[in-house]
Enzyme design. Sequence first.
Site, PDB file in Angstrom:
ATOM      1  CD  GLU A  77      -2.964  -1.167   2.128  1.00 36.89           C
ATOM      2  OE1 GLU A  77      -4.340  -1.573   1.925  1.00 36.89           O
ATOM      3  OE2 GLU A  77      -2.856  -0.204   3.285  1.00 36.89           O
TER       4      GLU A  77
ATOM      5  CD  GLU B 227      -4.345  -5.464   3.010  1.00 35.46           C
ATOM      6  OE1 GLU B 227      -5.197  -4.956   3.393  1.00 35.46           O
ATOM      7  OE2 GLU B 227      -3.474  -5.322   3.087  1.00 35.46           O
TER       8      GLU B 227
END
Length: 405
Positions: A199, A298
């Site tokens: 991320e 995710e």
Amino acid sequence: MLPLLLCIVPYCWSSRLDPRASSFDYNGEKVRGVNLGGWLVLEPWITPSIFDAAGAEAVDEWSLTKILGKEEAEARLSAHWKSFVSAGDFQRMADAGLNHVRIPIGYWALGPLEGDPYVDGQLEYLDKAVEWAGAAGLKVLIDLHGAPGSQNGFDNSGRRGAIQWQQGDTVEQTLDAFDLLAERYLGSDTVAAIEAINEPNIPGGVDQGKLQEYYGSVYGIVNKYNAGTSVVYGDGFLPVESWNGFKTEGSKVVMDTHHYHMFDNGLIAMDIDSHIDAVCQFAHQHLEASDKPVIVGEWTGAVTDCAKYLNGKGNGARYDGSYAADKAIGDCSSLATGFVSKLSDEERSDMRRFIEAQLDAFELKSGWVFWTWKTEGAPGWDMSDLLEAGVFPTSPDDREFPKQC
């Protein structure tokens, strides 16, 4: 520079290997996996008891270890690493039809930098995890989840607050850590892929050009140790198809995008039908438009941000209006802690329906990795709990609500 680490557990892999084909075909097979969040990289919402025991100022792994001091932090974290996950968890994953486990690790596990309060010792358990996964027939995706300076400002990077990755020597320090990680693990046939960094927050200030340079360096490191290992690049919170044309050669690059419905005021206000329409549209518009394999690395069963500390310890929730000044949508009292058994039949049915829709949507491309395997109690986020309650399909092909996308 980080210190060179040698193998410290019963087996060791060569750091110089002949090139091999990837042990998993990301172009042809579907990834069906789960994350081991909150284990080797701590997150307050996954294990709130660890953070509550250290006081109000312990909001991430950096502050937790700083408050505790090295000796006490080593004692408490070692106890957590030893008890939170076992070989039996990996067998349960395999029994549920999974084929991958994504394991987050922080740079500090390779050796904290000067001035860091972090403690290390995690690699002993990552070694065990690779061994356990291999014995269960699972592939491992090792994920560098936290970088020096923080690549996103989130507590899951180790230190919440300002994004300081790409400042000073932080990129070089990250590459040092990645090199050690690759050298240690890419000789294992169980480790099918390694993720460059989790991320990286381009909208938050990470420079995309410098990120692309970093990705290129990571690609070279992986080639150095094992050219057959797939390299996973995060999309940086940009549309995943915007990376089309970047590193498209061969078949070893896999894109990772994360898809949640509770961190956006528009999405969190949707009813269940709209949630399902949105996830199907996401797959058609973005996943199918990518020129590379894409995994949704995710995602979860929850549609609210009610889980205790999900938005950060000390922060509230959008859903009940306690986060910032957002308008309340509903009540978080039954969703903040505990397990899905306490939810209503309708809530469990809607959650199963939403999970199945995401399975269908994400397999329109390369597959999925659920977040996360285990929590201390966060309804909708805990796959082990969802499986036990029959809310997550006990086989990925089972459907109570077929063909939603």
